[in-house]
Design an enzyme around this catalytic site. Sequence first.
Site, PDB file in Angstrom:
ATOM      1  CG  ASP A  67     114.574  78.042  69.972  1.00 52.26           C
ATOM      2  OD1 ASP A  67     114.461  78.856  69.136  1.00 52.26           O
ATOM      3  OD2 ASP A  67     115.048  77.038  69.745  1.00 52.26           O
ATOM      4  CG  ASN A 136     120.503  66.951  67.987  1.00 54.59           C
ATOM      5  OD1 ASN A 136     119.683  67.478  67.650  1.00 54.59           O
ATOM      6  ND2 ASN A 136     121.375  67.667  68.814  1.00 54.59           N
ATOM      7  CG  HIS A 138     117.452  69.979  68.556  1.00 57.03           C
ATOM      8  ND1 HIS A 138     118.795  70.610  68.491  1.00 57.03           N
ATOM      9  CD2 HIS A 138     116.730  70.540  67.540  1.00 57.03           C
ATOM     10  CE1 HIS A 138     118.947  71.348  67.446  1.00 57.03           C
ATOM     11  NE2 HIS A 138     117.655  71.624  66.767  1.00 57.03           N
ATOM     12  CD  GLU A 143     120.980  70.417  71.257  1.00 55.30           C
ATOM     13  OE1 GLU A 143     120.325  69.692  70.589  1.00 55.30           O
ATOM     14  OE2 GLU A 143     122.006  71.147  70.756  1.00 55.30           O
TER      15      GLU A 143
HETATM   16  C1  F6R Z   1     114.586  76.929  66.158  1.00 55.55           C
HETATM   17  C2  F6R Z   1     114.330  75.850  66.605  1.00 55.55           C
HETATM   18  C3  F6R Z   1     115.091  74.406  66.133  1.00 55.55           C
HETATM   19  C4  F6R Z   1     115.240  74.087  64.707  1.00 55.55           C
HETATM   20  C5  F6R Z   1     115.861  73.037  64.505  1.00 55.55           C
HETATM   21  C6  F6R Z   1     115.855  72.810  62.778  1.00 55.55           C
HETATM   22  O1  F6R Z   1     113.835  77.907  66.683  1.00 55.55           O
HETATM   23  O2  F6R Z   1     113.782  75.476  67.672  1.00 55.55           O
HETATM   24  O3  F6R Z   1     114.699  73.339  66.856  1.00 55.55           O
HETATM   25  O4  F6R Z   1     113.673  74.151  64.332  1.00 55.55           O
HETATM   26  O5  F6R Z   1     117.358  72.961  64.969  1.00 55.55           O
HETATM   27  O6  F6R Z   1     116.601  73.844  62.082  1.00 55.55           O
HETATM   28  P1  F6R Z   1     116.783  73.940  60.650  1.00 55.55           P
HETATM   29  O7  F6R Z   1     115.099  74.140  60.156  1.00 55.55           O
HETATM   30  O8  F6R Z   1     117.794  74.910  60.140  1.00 55.55           O
HETATM   31  O9  F6R Z   1     116.899  72.600  60.015  1.00 55.55           O
END
Ligand code: F6R
Length: 237
Positions: A67, A136, A138, A143
């Site tokens: 992303d 959450n 994702h 989301e």
């Molecule tokens: C990042 C991504 C997100 C993160 C997720 C966890 O490229 O795709 O899905 O893996 O938000 O983020 P952290 O590791 O910061 O808790």
Amino acid sequence: MRVLIHPTPELAIDCVSNLMIARLARQPDAVLGLATGGTMEAVYARLIAAHHAGRVSFAAARSFNLDEYVGLAPDHPCSYWTYMREHLFARVDFAAGCTALPRGDAADPEAEAARYEAEIAAAGDISLQLLGLGSNGHIGFNEPTSSLSSLTRIKTLTHSTRAANARFFDRFDDVPRLAITMGIGTILRADEVLLLAYGAGKAESAAAMIEGPLAAACPASALQLHRKVTVVLDEAA
Ligand code: F6R
């Protein structure tokens, strides 16, 4: 779904980096699906150390990140391009042009998402997809309520995701509201999926992912449909 629970985050991180190194040893030209975020920083640090120790090479591999924020150019300090350059790409031996992220600054973000999806398919899809987990539920920026068969597209970030990622920006209001993300369908086409989550903040979404009903309310629960997923957790998660 194979679930590996380690006593500490450090052991969970070691486990994930060793599984990636093992896949690259078996398949040096693997197409890696990569993630950003706090969770991955230590994984990339382990991969860089392993590369310097001669234990892994990326010279024949390719990568596609999950992303990117809409509106951020590759040289923006908070873009995922910058994150990946600083945390991995500039410090290992990927060949030039073999690492890809969506262009957040594309004039037509929807066309960019479609182009990125086509580029992944043309590469033969992802061999090994690395994922973190949102508190959450994702994966990527899919989301809650995302379609379980979605492809790369624009998603509106929830308030909770923007709040969780505000630590990487100067101010909450600077956190973009939109992102280009691989879809859940894109992720499910990967040959193998490796998800890492640690810390008590991920416990609820980890339980929903593994034991909850298959539901768009927890996008990570779609991984229950995949035949080769390894979920690596610490005890707190
Ligand atoms: C990042 C991504 C997100 C993160 C997720 C966890 O490229 O795709 O899905 O893996 O938000 O983020 P952290 O590791 O910061 O808790």
